[in-house]
Design a protein around this motif. Structure first.
Motif, PDB file in Angstrom:
ATOM      1  N   ASP A   3      14.946 -51.404  -7.061  1.00 22.83           N
ATOM      2  CA  ASP A   3      15.958 -52.538  -6.648  1.00 22.83           C
ATOM      3  C   ASP A   3      16.134 -52.535  -5.072  1.00 22.83           C
ATOM      4  O   ASP A   3      16.587 -53.634  -4.378  1.00 22.83           O
ATOM      5  CB  ASP A   3      17.144 -52.067  -7.458  1.00 22.83           C
ATOM      6  CG  ASP A   3      16.912 -52.395  -8.969  1.00 22.83           C
ATOM      7  OD1 ASP A   3      16.001 -53.420  -9.290  1.00 22.83           O
ATOM      8  OD2 ASP A   3      17.714 -52.145  -9.635  1.00 22.83           O
ATOM      9  N   SER A   6      13.743 -54.563  -3.290  1.00 20.31           N
ATOM     10  CA  SER A   6      13.828 -55.947  -3.427  1.00 20.31           C
ATOM     11  C   SER A   6      15.202 -56.266  -2.802  1.00 20.31           C
ATOM     12  O   SER A   6      14.944 -57.345  -1.980  1.00 20.31           O
ATOM     13  CB  SER A   6      14.104 -55.921  -4.910  1.00 20.31           C
ATOM     14  OG  SER A   6      14.214 -57.303  -5.212  1.00 20.31           O
ATOM     15  N   ASP A   7      16.041 -55.653  -2.677  1.00 25.65           N
ATOM     16  CA  ASP A   7      17.293 -56.117  -2.090  1.00 25.65           C
ATOM     17  C   ASP A   7      17.106 -56.074  -0.210  1.00 25.65           C
ATOM     18  O   ASP A   7      17.520 -56.970   0.264  1.00 25.65           O
ATOM     19  CB  ASP A   7      18.557 -55.105  -2.095  1.00 25.65           C
ATOM     20  CG  ASP A   7      18.868 -55.342  -3.514  1.00 25.65           C
ATOM     21  OD1 ASP A   7      18.565 -56.324  -4.419  1.00 25.65           O
ATOM     22  OD2 ASP A   7      19.885 -54.493  -4.145  1.00 25.65           O
ATOM     23  N   ALA A  11      17.046 -59.698   1.818  1.00 31.04           N
ATOM     24  CA  ALA A  11      17.969 -59.801   2.975  1.00 31.04           C
ATOM     25  C   ALA A  11      16.925 -59.911   4.322  1.00 31.04           C
ATOM     26  O   ALA A  11      17.468 -60.577   5.259  1.00 31.04           O
ATOM     27  CB  ALA A  11      18.826 -58.303   3.263  1.00 31.04           C
TER      28      ALA A  11
END
Length: 142
Positions: A3, A6-7, A11
């Protein structure tokens, strides 16, 4: 961890898109500034020609028009200076996100590698509960 990766990826993508948009905006502002500067010079030359020919009213009108263009040019140059500052900040942010992404990638690879090593290490080097030769001797009564 996935996660987080992915974040950071999302961004980073958004930051790069923002960086490109700001770069495009700067290029457009630079072209506009050059265009306004050329217009100002052209109008000034026309005003000089009008004065040389004795047409002071036209010269005055042209000089007032030139002043308006110079004010627009100053606004564009101020915006351009702000865009340059914003671009520097955005470039720094993109670099930081890229570094964070590389760190996360490294951690993920290390985790995957450790898990793979653990799985292969346990199957190759696992000990049997009892040595088969010792068991055979015990069964024979020795």
């Amino acid at each position: 961890m996935l996660d987080m990766a992915s974040d950071v990826g999302v961004a980073l993508k958004q930051a790069v898109e923002g960086l490109r948009a700001t770069q495009d905006s700067m290029v457009t502002s630079q072209r506009l500034a050059k265009n306004l500067d050329r217009q100002s010079e052209t109008i000034y030359e026309r005003a000089k020609a009008a004065i040389a020919s004795g047409d002071e009213e036209t010269a005055r009108t042209l000089l007032l028009e030139r002043e308006a263009i110079k004010e627009k040019l100053l606004k564009v140059l101020r915006n351009l200076a702000e865009d340059k500052k914003r671009l520097a900040t955005m470039e720094s942010n993109v670099e930081a996100l890229e570094a964070r992404g590389l760190e996360i990638e490294s951690l993920l690879r290390r985790s995957v590698g450790a898990a793979a090593l653990k799985d292969t290490g346990m199957s190759e080097f696992s000990l049997e509960p009892e040595d088969p030769l010792l068991k055979k001797f015990r069964d024979l009564g020795m």
